[in-house]
Design a protein around this motif. Sequence first.
Motif: not given
Lengths: 230, 230
Positions: A92-111, A113-121
């Motif tokens: 019946x097919x093999x259950x898979x999850x296929x993921x592709x991610x690009x990290x575009x920028x680092x996001x440096x917040x004053x806190x 907690x709000x540090x993050x990265x800009x990404x597209x996945x």
Amino acid sequence: MQGTPPPQQQQPATATYPPTERTVPTRSPDRAAYDKDLVHAILDEGYVCHLGFVRDGAPVVLPTLYGRIGEVLYVHGSTGSRPLRAAGRAGAGLPVCLTVTHVDALVLARSAFHHSVNYRSVVVHGLAHDVTDPEEKRQALDALVDHVVPGRAADSRPADRKELAATAVLRIELSEVSAKLRTGGVNDEPEDLGLPHWAGVVPLRKGYGTPLADPGLAPGTALPGYLAAL
Amino acid sequence: MQGTPPPQQQQPATATYPPTERTVPTRSPDRAAYDKDLVHAILDEGYVCHLGFVRDGAPVVLPTLYGRIGEVLYVHGSTGSRPLRAAGRAGAGLPVCLTVTHVDALVLARSAFHHSVNYRSVVVHGLAHDVTDPEEKRQALDALVDHVVPGRAADSRPADRKELAATAVLRIELSEVSAKLRTGGVNDEPEDLGLPHWAGVVPLRKGYGTPLADPGLAPGTALPGYLAAL
């Protein structure tokens, strides 16, 4: 990847993948997108996907090359590899999850907690099926090579019978698919704006170095235009 | 990622992760490495890992930030996120597979079959446990921020009680771990060497763009040295 998301970019009205329970995130649903053109663009920009499957009840995530033809993704490997053998056995097919991610920028917040990265996945859920039709297999392998460098499949020796027999190809339909994006700047709390910490976005850059020719090139073999143009 | 692997680079004799049935690849076992320093270096160079877990019997692979303290990896997210809730419920820990991959170069062979990429990846198998100790949680969040930019945690407002309560942190021990690498040049078949196709390696470059300051920075806030040095 925390923090309040910035407003989504406007996408032109195009075909979309219907959201499902698995593709609507529990967190930051406003970062999710289902636009097919956007999904294709994110997929086509990547080199390696992360392919997840279940083995003996536990998850396995392996990096692997992939190719796309329309609404089908292909991955390949040796006929001896574990996921490809498992898919061959799974009628019946093999259950898979296929993921592709690009990290575009680092996001440096004053806190912190709000540090993050800009990404597209892109996350694709589906069933992987062994490709048995020789013509589809050939086209899939061309797509895999053209995914690395567009136009390259036509400028290389195609796989012969022995190589085709040694290569397993899996097909995964793009049907249960979502993109997720973070773009934009810092999202600090209003009460943190006066803090003396630098805040902002550090873009990540990607590019190509100078192609290094194999020392044994046949005499007179020039760098092809599709590489000079990279 | 096919093709005969080139000879492995010599690694200095250091501590290694003991190979297990899951970490010895069925294909290209000579590309696998268990050296702890090498594994740490690959992990520390990445921004996003791909975290795999099993949900309703199917695999899920999500990109997420991570941090490392010695032989422990940490990932975080909202206390409302699915994997973090699942880990909190799983008394014995949530089985996960965490993978980090760097693509270093495109490898263009004369034959389609031997096209590949040079890459370095780490695959971690283990159980993810919810971090409940407040001090460990704080250190883990610092490690997550410092992973994005080393030295940044000390130059940002630490998480307050409310933020700490809203953030779940998972710990994953580095014990069942392997690296996999492809380096070097093209591996064409001897009979293909005279073909008129260009063959070689195209390096992929990564770098940083100019940091973009948040428009609302407190007056006199200079770009910190750890960013100017990127």
